[in-house]
Write an enzyme that holds these catalytic residues in place. Structure first.
Site, mmCIF file in Angstrom:
data_model
loop_
_atom_site.group_PDB
_atom_site.id
_atom_site.type_symbol
_atom_site.label_atom_id
_atom_site.label_comp_id
_atom_site.label_asym_id
_atom_site.label_seq_id
_atom_site.Cartn_x
_atom_site.Cartn_y
_atom_site.Cartn_z
ATOM 1 N N SER A 198 0.838 -1.193 0.000
ATOM 2 C CA SER A 198 0.000 0.000 0.000
ATOM 3 C C SER A 198 0.877 1.247 0.000
ATOM 4 C CB SER A 198 -0.973 -0.043 1.184
ATOM 5 O OG SER A 198 -2.006 0.902 1.031
ATOM 6 N N GLU A 326 -9.286 -5.497 -3.958
ATOM 7 C CA GLU A 326 -8.653 -4.511 -3.090
ATOM 8 C C GLU A 326 -9.664 -3.643 -2.339
ATOM 9 O OE1 GLU A 326 -5.451 -4.003 -2.432
ATOM 10 O OE2 GLU A 326 -4.266 -4.782 -4.101
ATOM 11 N N HIS A 423 -7.757 -5.717 0.224
ATOM 12 C CA HIS A 423 -6.560 -4.943 0.528
ATOM 13 C C HIS A 423 -6.011 -5.350 1.888
ATOM 14 C CE1 HIS A 423 -3.862 -1.596 -0.055
ATOM 15 N NE2 HIS A 423 -4.140 -1.111 1.143
#
Length: 517
Positions: A198, A326, A423
């Site tokens: 990320s 995600e 995610h």
């Protein structure tokens, strides 16, 4: 003299001792590894050093006890668990590193893997339980380093009189520490891999484009690269809005009068009303994250995609990829999963898809059976993580470099299985830390299954093999075959699975987010 930075109850007298360039440190022997925590790589960035580039740590006499993680940098409250710490101290010594090594033998020359945490550039701490690197170090016979860097206003706000991208400069300083010291811990300074997820992957991507970072690492792993890079003009506008929340000007002189532990409140206050700025900040506004790397022309001369396509990192091996679902995490955590309306889907498609209304029509035509919720999720997964990650691989190949691409499609079993391959799922799979960070969502009601353990082992095997040889175990990506490792219960190498989305975004450049007029 002994410098104590750990609770007295945790002080043994026979832990491993390593001499660094600034002084000796004593670590702990844990589960077959020598572990050192909280070693300063830079001076505390407070007082006269507030909002400045990092300055090398001052040397100390005697032996410093490296038993406890250094204090977290001032930060947003963030996702539950992401700021959870293990034996972390309070104080201003935010810029520290931690080392896990099979043995601090200078002749060992093991591969070194340096982890950079994510957290939307506004939160994160290397002492979070989810980043306990013992399984990576032990299973892969590698040295693992984790580091702290400034986040939020301290690290990324555009401030008059301060260098841009101070958080990235912290990361460069930590990598310089690795180059100068890691041999003593049994690592090879010529075989360093940087890796992150990320915002950590955005940081890794930035390092690939930064002249100051050149030569500090041989390989790079970028997991779920975010596409949010700010133009200087946009960053300055956001900086003014941030300072205004505190009733100040966006200058070092003004902001340095505010306690650094109070500034995260300013970021949270602005984040809560960023949607009001959608006409000025565009796609950035709905992210509620007013921080990102700034393409300032100096620290970060261009975007990573531009830099890699021009060959800036052709001598660095790249492993990059994303998760299939995600954006699902944010829908579930925001209580929006299963309740997206057609109006919301239309708004998201017109804002995030390339081409505005034409992009909306293209997405609806490409996914004719998709519900409003599926379209809403798909376009935000694509613009925020999937396409930036894919494009990083393509840019690396275009610039004459080598890239390996993956997609995680295995779904988290917890919370009724609704999270899918969301995610952040790759973090516990890589580290094997199933009881930390997002565990209350990812494994709730299901526990850690044999499939999860097997996939976790597969992650570490591939990542550490890549760090050692540059080959994670599947073919390199090219624009003909588009070979992609699909990470699931049964692994497979296929053409890139999200071909429909790839075609929708083909020809769309990832440029710094502009300030809209």
């Amino acid at each position: 003299m002994t410098t104590n930075n750990a609770p007295q109850s945790a002080v043994p007298s026979d832990g491993p001792v390593v001499r660094t360039v600034t002084g000796s440190v004593r670590g702990l022997q844990e589960n077959g590894l020598a572990v050192f925590r909280g070693i300063p790589f830079a001076e505390p960035p407070v007082g006269e050093l507030r909002f400045a580039a990092p300055r090398p740590a001052t040397a100390w006499d005697g032996t410093r006890e490296a038993y406890a993680f250094g204090p977290p940098p001032p930060q947003d409250l963030g996702i539950q668990g992401r700021t959870g710490v293990l034996e972390a101290l309070e104080g201003d010594d935010w810029l520290t590193v931690n080392v896990w090594t099979p043995a601090p033998d200078p002749s060992a020359r093991r591969p070194v893997m340096v982890w950079i945490y994510g957290g939307a550039y506004k939160l994160g701490h290397s002492g979070s339980p989810g980043y306990d690197a013992q399984r990576i170090a032990r299973d892969g016979d590698v040295v693992v380093v984790t580091l702290n860097y400034r986040v939020g206003m301290e690290g990324f706000a555009q401030i008059e009189g301060a260098p841009a991208n101070r958080g990235l400069l912290d990361q460069v300083a930590a990598l310089e520490w690795v180059r100068e010291n890691i041999t003593a811990f049994g690592g090879d300074p010529d075989l360093v891999t940087v890796m992150g997820e990320s915002a950590g992957a955005g940081s890794v991507s930035s390092l690939l484009a930064m002249p100051r970072a050149r030569g500090l690492f041989r390989r790079a792993v970028a997991q779920s690269v975010p596409g949010t890079f700010f133009s200087l003009e946009l960053a300055e506008d956001i900086g003014r809005a941030l300072a205004a929340e505190a009733g100040l000007r966006p200058t070092v002189a003004d902001l340095a009068t505010t306690d650094p532990r109070r500034l995260p409140d300013v970021g949270q206050a602005l984040g809560a009303k960023m949607l009001q700025y959608v006409d000025r900040w565009g796609r950035i506004a709905p992210t509620v994250t007013p921080f990102s790397p700034v393409v300032d022309g100096d620290v970060l001369p261009t975007t990573p995609w531009q830099a890699l396509a021009s060959g800036s990192a052709r001598d660095v091996d790249l492993l990059v990829g994303h998760n299939r679902d995600e954006f699902r995490l944010f829908l579930v955590m925001g209580g929006m999963y299963g309740s997206i309306t057609e109006e919301q889907a239309t708004g998201a498609l017109r804002l995030f898809a390339p081409g505005g209304e034409a992009g909306e029509r293209a997405y609806r035509a490409a996914f004719p059976e998709a519900s409003a919720g599926e379209l809403y999720e798909r376009v935000q997964t694509d613009w925020l993580f999937a396409m930036p990650s894919l494009r990083l691989a393509e840019a690396q190949v275009a610039g004459g470099g080598r890239a390996h691409l993956y997609e995680l499609t295995w779904g988290a079993p917890g919370s009724g299985g609704v999270l899918g391959a969301c995610h952040g799922l790759d973090i516990p799979l890589l580290f094997g830390t199933f009881e930390a960070d997002l565990a209350n969502l990812l494994w709730a009601g299901a526990g850690v299954t044999p499939e999860a353990e097997a996939l976790s082992t597969r992650f570490r095997t591939a990542w550490t093999a890549f760090a050692r040889t540059g080959d994670p175990g599947w073919p390199a990506y090219d624009t003909t075959d588009r070979s992609t490792q699909v990470l699931d219960t049964t692994p497979a190498v296929t053409a890139y699975p999200e071909e429909t989305s790839r075609q929708l975004w083909e020809g769309c450049d990832f440029v710094p987010s502009p300030l809209l007029r």
